[in-house]
Scaffold this motif. Structure first.
Motif, PDB file in Angstrom:
ATOM      1  N   THR A 104      -0.746   3.930  -3.593  1.00 35.38           N
ATOM      2  CA  THR A 104      -1.632   3.970  -2.568  1.00 35.38           C
ATOM      3  C   THR A 104      -1.087   5.290  -1.558  1.00 35.38           C
ATOM      4  O   THR A 104      -1.486   5.295  -0.472  1.00 35.38           O
ATOM      5  CB  THR A 104      -1.885   2.903  -1.824  1.00 35.38           C
ATOM      6  OG1 THR A 104      -0.668   2.174  -1.508  1.00 35.38           O
ATOM      7  CG2 THR A 104      -2.709   1.973  -2.850  1.00 35.38           C
ATOM      8  N   ASP A 164      -1.824  -1.073  -9.865  1.00 35.71           N
ATOM      9  CA  ASP A 164      -3.189  -0.286  -9.177  1.00 35.71           C
ATOM     10  C   ASP A 164      -4.203  -1.112  -9.280  1.00 35.71           C
ATOM     11  O   ASP A 164      -5.456  -0.535  -9.529  1.00 35.71           O
ATOM     12  CB  ASP A 164      -3.198   1.033 -10.118  1.00 35.71           C
ATOM     13  CG  ASP A 164      -3.574   0.574 -11.567  1.00 35.71           C
ATOM     14  OD1 ASP A 164      -3.227  -0.488 -12.041  1.00 35.71           O
ATOM     15  OD2 ASP A 164      -4.053   1.506 -12.283  1.00 35.71           O
ATOM     16  N   GLN A 186      -7.759  -0.145  -6.320  1.00 37.39           N
ATOM     17  CA  GLN A 186      -8.147   1.262  -6.791  1.00 37.39           C
ATOM     18  C   GLN A 186      -9.039   2.129  -5.747  1.00 37.39           C
ATOM     19  O   GLN A 186      -8.872   3.196  -5.826  1.00 37.39           O
ATOM     20  CB  GLN A 186      -8.772   1.513  -8.162  1.00 37.39           C
ATOM     21  CG  GLN A 186      -8.203   0.802  -9.318  1.00 37.39           C
ATOM     22  CD  GLN A 186      -8.836   1.029 -10.615  1.00 37.39           C
ATOM     23  OE1 GLN A 186      -9.909   1.152 -10.940  1.00 37.39           O
ATOM     24  NE2 GLN A 186      -8.125   1.490 -11.691  1.00 37.39           N
ATOM     25  N   GLU A 216      -6.192   4.197  -3.949  1.00 34.63           N
ATOM     26  CA  GLU A 216      -5.394   4.805  -4.868  1.00 34.63           C
ATOM     27  C   GLU A 216      -5.232   6.474  -4.512  1.00 34.63           C
ATOM     28  O   GLU A 216      -6.226   7.165  -4.300  1.00 34.63           O
ATOM     29  CB  GLU A 216      -5.705   4.864  -6.127  1.00 34.63           C
ATOM     30  CG  GLU A 216      -4.633   5.438  -7.271  1.00 34.63           C
ATOM     31  CD  GLU A 216      -4.943   5.215  -8.661  1.00 34.63           C
ATOM     32  OE1 GLU A 216      -4.327   5.956  -9.661  1.00 34.63           O
ATOM     33  OE2 GLU A 216      -5.169   4.085  -9.129  1.00 34.63           O
TER      34      GLU A 216
END
Length: 545
Positions: A44, A75, A78, A81
């Protein structure tokens, strides 16, 4: 409780049972006492220096015990991300010499990317639902916000628990009705905890700890509205640590409050929990105190800061090891890098990251390296961060080595003007014609000396230059007398109006001509390294400016 057929219909028909994954990821055949450690970075954002700190600790402990250290990319969030973050992780770990023993490039317990492990999590979610240890929750964001408002009004702990967990004990018919209308849901854990209960556990660093037990029915699987529902960190880490056979989890102290929940999950899943070791965060000194090193506020929190500046990896690792175990900071660098890191020697107060101290360590380390080693390291760094420097180093390799030898080789106290590889241009760039920037006569560094005097002095120096003179400095002394400079600073101080300066200012004039700065290594050593032709050329450039 929902009937098994309703639960099973929520999942792919070919979804394996948990036993399949237990066989796929069997217990590791490791020597007694071996520790399996892991790092779980989230893609992130940039890699925090704390990530290298924890990676270093994990890798050292596992390898010394005979176990592997793995990196698992967490992850599951998402929506946050950052593109390229995963590749940055691998590059950072490789730069600092803490690569994983296992990851998606090399490991039998993968995938090591949590988003690629979705079927595994679904198997365990279905199992928890079948055993009524989890349930479907259709609460909307509006309902959750309203419940929180009421809890705050009632001055009771906020969260989704007890009477506030509106779907915890819902009738199967109500659940089926929601499913029939296609309403999105999450899967929640049916926590056995109650308000006011306490949980105790043993931390490998802090000893026996007691904390408020978890009462919340936390989300285990995110909204079914997503085409690929992923688990939350809580479930994913429990399943992965079990199946990857992790025995020791080293993580930040901010996770201490989550241990009661994680222990509940391990028990519900039928897993043996790992040992937890919670380390204090890296800190920064600020006026009046200190605070956690911040990704948002502090450039030095980013691994990129150290890589771009060119801090030698060994120096950074030595510094971090000293923050982990104070005794290591007292050892010579090579020995400290070989000595073990011990959990028993960690403090519970966050260690301070001090860049001044790190630069001193880095300078001391670089001073022990040979010219060949420094040149190779600078070139490798420049290839990525200063590409225009590379062809200069390649074309002037012998000159570069000669420059690096000045006041470094054959002396008891070598120069320490290189504190990191990005300092090379500033400290040594003047040796190279391609990088040297002449200083014109009107530059403030000449201290207001008359331009005509500067030009005349430089021209005379060039015209009569004796490169191999037995007493090289005598030619500057003679020129200083010819142009009216005092023979010593003391003489100049007696009557400053009678002279343009002393022999010191005359020397600085030549130093500026040859190096572009009033501060440099020994002037004769510089001239000897540059060679007669370049010394004369630079003096004449000044004379003509």
């Amino acid at each position: 409780m929902l009937v098994p057929s309703v639960i099973d219909a929520l999942f792919p028909a070919d979804l394996p049972e948990p036993g399949h994954w237990e066989e796929r990821y069997p217990p590791r055949g490791l020597p007694e006492g071996a520790q399996v450690t892991r790092l779980g970075p989230s893609p992130t954002g940039f890699v925090h220096i704390g990530g290298i700190y924890v990676a270093m600790i994990n890798r050292d402990i596992s390898r010394r015990s005979g176990g592997p250290y793995l990196v698992r990319i967490e992850d599951t969030d998402q929506s946050r991300e950052v593109e390229g973050a995963v590749a940055q992780f691998a590059g950072a770990f490789d730069y600092f010499g803490v690569p994983a023993d296992e990851d998606d490039r090399n490991g039998d317990y993968g995938p090591y990317l949590q988003s690629a492990r979705q079927p595994i999590y679904l198997s365990y979610v279905r199992d928890l639902l079948r055993r009524d240890l989890a349930y479907l929750c259709f609460a909307t964001s509006e309902e959750l916000a309203e419940a929180r408002r009421r809890q705050e009004e009632a001055k009771v702990p906020t969260g989704y628990y007890g009477e506030w967990a509106i779907w915890r004990d819902a009738e199967p018919t109500a659940v089926q009705a929601k499913l029939d209308e296609g309403a999105p849901y999450v899967v929640r854990f049916r926590s056995p905890g109650t308000t006011g209960a306490r949980a105790s556990f043993t931390d490998a660093i802090r000893g026996r700890l007691e904390h408020e037990d978890n009462r919340n029915d936390v989300v285990l699987l995110k909204s079914s509205a997503h085409p690929l529902p992923l688990p939350t960190y809580h479930l994913a880490h429990a399943v992965d640590d079990h199946l990857m056979r992790v025995t020791l989890v080293v993580r930040g102290e901010e996770w201490i409050s989550s241990v009661p929940l994680h222990l509940q999950l391990f028990e519900a899943l039928g897993f043996t929990p790992p040992t937890y070791a919670h380390i204090a965060p890296l800190m920064k000194k600020i006026p009046g105190g200190k605070r956690k090193l911040s990704k948002r506020k502090d450039p030095e929190s980013s691994v990129t800061f150290y890589v771009q500046a060119g801090y030698p990896a060994e120096a950074v690792l030595f510094y971090l090891r000293g923050l982990a175990n104070g005794r290591l900071a007292e050892l010579p660098l090579p020995q400290a890098l070989e000595e073990p890191i011990r959990l028993a020697e960690f403090g519970v107060a966050g260690p301070l990251v001090d860049l001044v101290k790190l630069e001193d360590i880095s300078a001391d380390h670089i001073a022990t390296l040979s010219g060949e080693q420094i040149l190779a390291a600078v070139r490798a760094w420049a290839a990525e961060h200063d590409p225009e420097l590379v062809p200069v180093l390649d074309a002037e390799r012998e000159l570069a080595l000669a420059a690096l030898a000045v006041e470094r080789e054959g002396v008891d106290n070598p120069r320490k003007d290189l504190r990191k590889w990005s300092d090379f241009r500033t400290a040594y760039g003047f040796f190279f014609r391609q990088l040297f920037v002449p200083v014109p006569v009107g530059d403030p560094q000449f201290g207001g000396m008359a331009p005509d005097l500067v030009r005349a002095f430089a021209e005379d120096f060039a015209a009569g230059y004796r490169h191999d003179a037995a007493d090289w400095f005598d030619q500057i002394r003679a020129l200083a007398a010819k142009h009216g400079f005092a023979s010593s600073p003391k003489e100049y101080k007696k009557d400053p109006d009678a002279y343009p300066g002393s022999i010191r200012e005359a020397s600085q004039l030549i130093r500026l001509a040859l190096t572009g700065s009033t501060r440099s290594p020994d002037l004769f050593a510089v001239a000897n390294t540059l060679g007669a032709a370049e010394v004369v050329r630079r003096a004449r450039v000044l004379a003509a400016s």
